[in-house]
Design a protein around this motif. Structure first.
Motif, PDB file in Angstrom:
ATOM      1  N   HIS A  21       6.067 -12.595 -67.890  1.00  0.00           N
ATOM      2  CA  HIS A  21       4.645 -12.674 -68.198  1.00  0.00           C
ATOM      3  C   HIS A  21       4.421 -12.972 -69.675  1.00  0.00           C
ATOM      4  O   HIS A  21       3.301 -13.279 -70.099  1.00  0.00           O
ATOM      5  CB  HIS A  21       3.945 -11.361 -67.814  1.00  0.00           C
ATOM      6  N   GLU A  22       5.478 -12.877 -70.474  1.00  0.00           N
ATOM      7  CA  GLU A  22       5.385 -13.219 -71.886  1.00  0.00           C
ATOM      8  C   GLU A  22       5.426 -14.728 -72.107  1.00  0.00           C
ATOM      9  O   GLU A  22       5.320 -15.194 -73.245  1.00  0.00           O
ATOM     10  CB  GLU A  22       6.529 -12.555 -72.662  1.00  0.00           C
ATOM     11  N   THR A  23       5.592 -15.498 -71.037  1.00  0.00           N
ATOM     12  CA  THR A  23       5.645 -16.957 -71.135  1.00  0.00           C
ATOM     13  C   THR A  23       4.552 -17.563 -70.246  1.00  0.00           C
ATOM     14  O   THR A  23       4.835 -18.204 -69.243  1.00  0.00           O
ATOM     15  CB  THR A  23       7.013 -17.509 -70.694  1.00  0.00           C
ATOM     16  N   PRO A  24       3.281 -17.351 -70.578  1.00  0.00           N
ATOM     17  CA  PRO A  24       2.200 -17.866 -69.727  1.00  0.00           C
ATOM     18  C   PRO A  24       2.074 -19.388 -69.837  1.00  0.00           C
ATOM     19  O   PRO A  24       2.044 -19.947 -70.932  1.00  0.00           O
ATOM     20  CB  PRO A  24       0.957 -17.172 -70.284  1.00  0.00           C
ATOM     21  N   PHE A  25       1.991 -20.035 -68.692  1.00  0.00           N
ATOM     22  CA  PHE A  25       1.874 -21.496 -68.690  1.00  0.00           C
ATOM     23  C   PHE A  25       0.620 -21.977 -69.418  1.00  0.00           C
ATOM     24  O   PHE A  25       0.610 -23.055 -70.014  1.00  0.00           O
ATOM     25  CB  PHE A  25       1.831 -22.003 -67.245  1.00  0.00           C
ATOM     26  N   TYR A  26      -0.456 -21.185 -69.354  1.00  0.00           N
ATOM     27  CA  TYR A  26      -1.716 -21.670 -69.896  1.00  0.00           C
ATOM     28  C   TYR A  26      -1.697 -21.842 -71.412  1.00  0.00           C
ATOM     29  O   TYR A  26      -2.606 -22.442 -71.981  1.00  0.00           O
ATOM     30  CB  TYR A  26      -2.877 -20.767 -69.471  1.00  0.00           C
ATOM     31  N   ARG A  27      -0.650 -21.339 -72.065  1.00  0.00           N
ATOM     32  CA  ARG A  27      -0.538 -21.554 -73.502  1.00  0.00           C
ATOM     33  C   ARG A  27      -0.375 -23.033 -73.848  1.00  0.00           C
ATOM     34  O   ARG A  27      -0.620 -23.458 -74.977  1.00  0.00           O
ATOM     35  CB  ARG A  27       0.634 -20.751 -74.066  1.00  0.00           C
ATOM     36  N   LEU A  28       0.022 -23.833 -72.862  1.00  0.00           N
ATOM     37  CA  LEU A  28       0.112 -25.274 -73.090  1.00  0.00           C
ATOM     38  C   LEU A  28      -1.249 -25.869 -73.440  1.00  0.00           C
ATOM     39  O   LEU A  28      -1.338 -26.897 -74.115  1.00  0.00           O
ATOM     40  CB  LEU A  28       0.683 -25.974 -71.847  1.00  0.00           C
ATOM     41  N   PHE A  29      -2.333 -25.222 -72.978  1.00  0.00           N
ATOM     42  CA  PHE A  29      -3.666 -25.730 -73.286  1.00  0.00           C
ATOM     43  C   PHE A  29      -3.983 -25.608 -74.769  1.00  0.00           C
ATOM     44  O   PHE A  29      -4.894 -26.280 -75.265  1.00  0.00           O
ATOM     45  CB  PHE A  29      -4.721 -25.002 -72.455  1.00  0.00           C
ATOM     46  N   ASP A  30      -3.249 -24.769 -75.487  1.00  0.00           N
ATOM     47  CA  ASP A  30      -3.449 -24.676 -76.927  1.00  0.00           C
ATOM     48  C   ASP A  30      -3.058 -25.977 -77.625  1.00  0.00           C
ATOM     49  O   ASP A  30      -3.474 -26.224 -78.761  1.00  0.00           O
ATOM     50  CB  ASP A  30      -2.629 -23.518 -77.510  1.00  0.00           C
ATOM     51  N   CYS A  31      -2.276 -26.801 -76.945  1.00  0.00           N
ATOM     52  CA  CYS A  31      -1.900 -28.114 -77.479  1.00  0.00           C
ATOM     53  C   CYS A  31      -2.976 -29.156 -77.214  1.00  0.00           C
ATOM     54  O   CYS A  31      -2.852 -30.307 -77.658  1.00  0.00           O
ATOM     55  CB  CYS A  31      -0.576 -28.580 -76.862  1.00  0.00           C
ATOM     56  N   LEU A  32      -4.008 -28.776 -76.460  1.00  0.00           N
ATOM     57  CA  LEU A  32      -5.130 -29.667 -76.161  1.00  0.00           C
ATOM     58  C   LEU A  32      -6.393 -29.027 -76.730  1.00  0.00           C
ATOM     59  O   LEU A  32      -7.129 -28.346 -76.022  1.00  0.00           O
ATOM     60  CB  LEU A  32      -5.269 -29.874 -74.648  1.00  0.00           C
ATOM     61  N   PRO A  33      -6.647 -29.217 -78.018  1.00  0.00           N
ATOM     62  CA  PRO A  33      -7.731 -28.475 -78.680  1.00  0.00           C
ATOM     63  C   PRO A  33      -9.120 -28.741 -78.127  1.00  0.00           C
ATOM     64  O   PRO A  33     -10.037 -27.951 -78.343  1.00  0.00           O
ATOM     65  CB  PRO A  33      -7.621 -28.942 -80.138  1.00  0.00           C
ATOM     66  N   GLU A  34      -9.320 -29.847 -77.389  1.00  0.00           N
ATOM     67  CA  GLU A  34     -10.648 -30.134 -76.836  1.00  0.00           C
ATOM     68  C   GLU A  34     -10.887 -29.446 -75.496  1.00  0.00           C
ATOM     69  O   GLU A  34     -11.999 -29.493 -74.952  1.00  0.00           O
ATOM     70  CB  GLU A  34     -10.845 -31.644 -76.671  1.00  0.00           C
TER      71      GLU A  34
END
Length: 257
Positions: A21-34
């Motif tokens: 759970h320390e590796t949430p997939f949704y953190r990839l959205f941080d690479c899409l600032p919009e």
């Protein structure tokens, strides 16, 4: 293409189970600032949020928004709209895509954002929440390669929506045929330009009706509706309440208990 073999599906299931759970997939959205990502529990409380979502409300840490609901973050009219969409996802178990939400900034200028919501299920297939992404029209505009004609149409609507701008008027202003304009709006917002304009006028009316001194007939006239009855009919279609019932609901919320 052949369907995945049962063995491959089991391998994938074991792989997903091993992910911490320390590796949430949704953190990839941080690479899409919009793009803002969020996830809610079945009781409408935020469980996950991307960096863009946090920045939008002035938060720094995800922990600051966990457990909050839309009524703690948005104006009542927007929160109520979000809640209706969430309830539909939970009730049907189906996703809602290209939801256009309109709001007004402090200067009274309309802006909008586009949201997609999908149900979240547990291992038994029960809907336990939902997840979604949201981005402003500015973000979508980049995806559309900055369509200048669509930009001009949006600008024209922003400047003239209170007068009840018509599609014919809009086509002349941006030098497009009705068919071309229709196609561009459906691609960008999932609705035709007439519906887009009506929703904008209705949402603006919602903001005005929340004022204690507002009169329904005057609101209808102010936003370019041909009559109070026409305004009432369209308002009920898009909001689910008559203007009078909507207004009374806010009067009850304001009254001391």
């Amino acid at each position: 293409m052949s369907l995945p073999r049962i063995q491959d599906l089991r391998i994938r299931e074991r792989f997903i189970e091993r992910i911490s759970h320390e590796t949430p997939f949704y953190r990839l959205f941080d690479c899409l600032p919009e793009v803002a990502f969020f996830a809610k529990s079945r009781d409408f409380r935020l469980m996950c949020a991307s960096q863009r979502f946090l920045e939008r409300f002035g938060f720094r840490e995800e922990a600051e928004v966990i457990g909050k609901d839309d009524f703690q973050l948005f104006p009542p009219r927007l929160a109520e709209s979000f809640r209706r969409d969430d309830e539909e996802v939970f009730r049907t178990g189906e996703s809602k895509r290209n939801i256009v939400e309109l709001f007004f900034n402090e200067q009274g200028v309309p802006d909008w954002f586009i949201t997609n919501k999908l149900p979240l299920r547990d291992r038994r297939g029960e809907v336990i929440g939902l997840m979604g992404i949201s981005h402003t029209y500015e973000g979508r505009r980049e995806v559309l390669h900055r369509d200048l004609q669509l930009d001009r149409a949006i600008t024209y609507i922003r400047e003239h929506f209170r007068s009840g701008v018509s599609v014919k008027e809009l086509t002349h202003a941006v030098h497009l045929s009705a068919r071309q304009l229709h196609r561009k709006f459906v691609e960008a917002f999932g609705m035709n330009p007439q519906t887009f304009i009506i929703k904008l006028r209705i949402q603006a009316a919602c903001e005005t009706l929340q004022r204690q001194d507002s009169q329904i007939g005057e609101v209808a006239q102010a936003f370019g509706f041909c009559s109070q009855s026409a305004f009432t009919q369209l308002f009920q279609k898009y909001i689910g309440l008559t203007p009078l019932k909507y207004q009374k609901s806010f009067q009850l919320k304001r009254s001391p208990r």
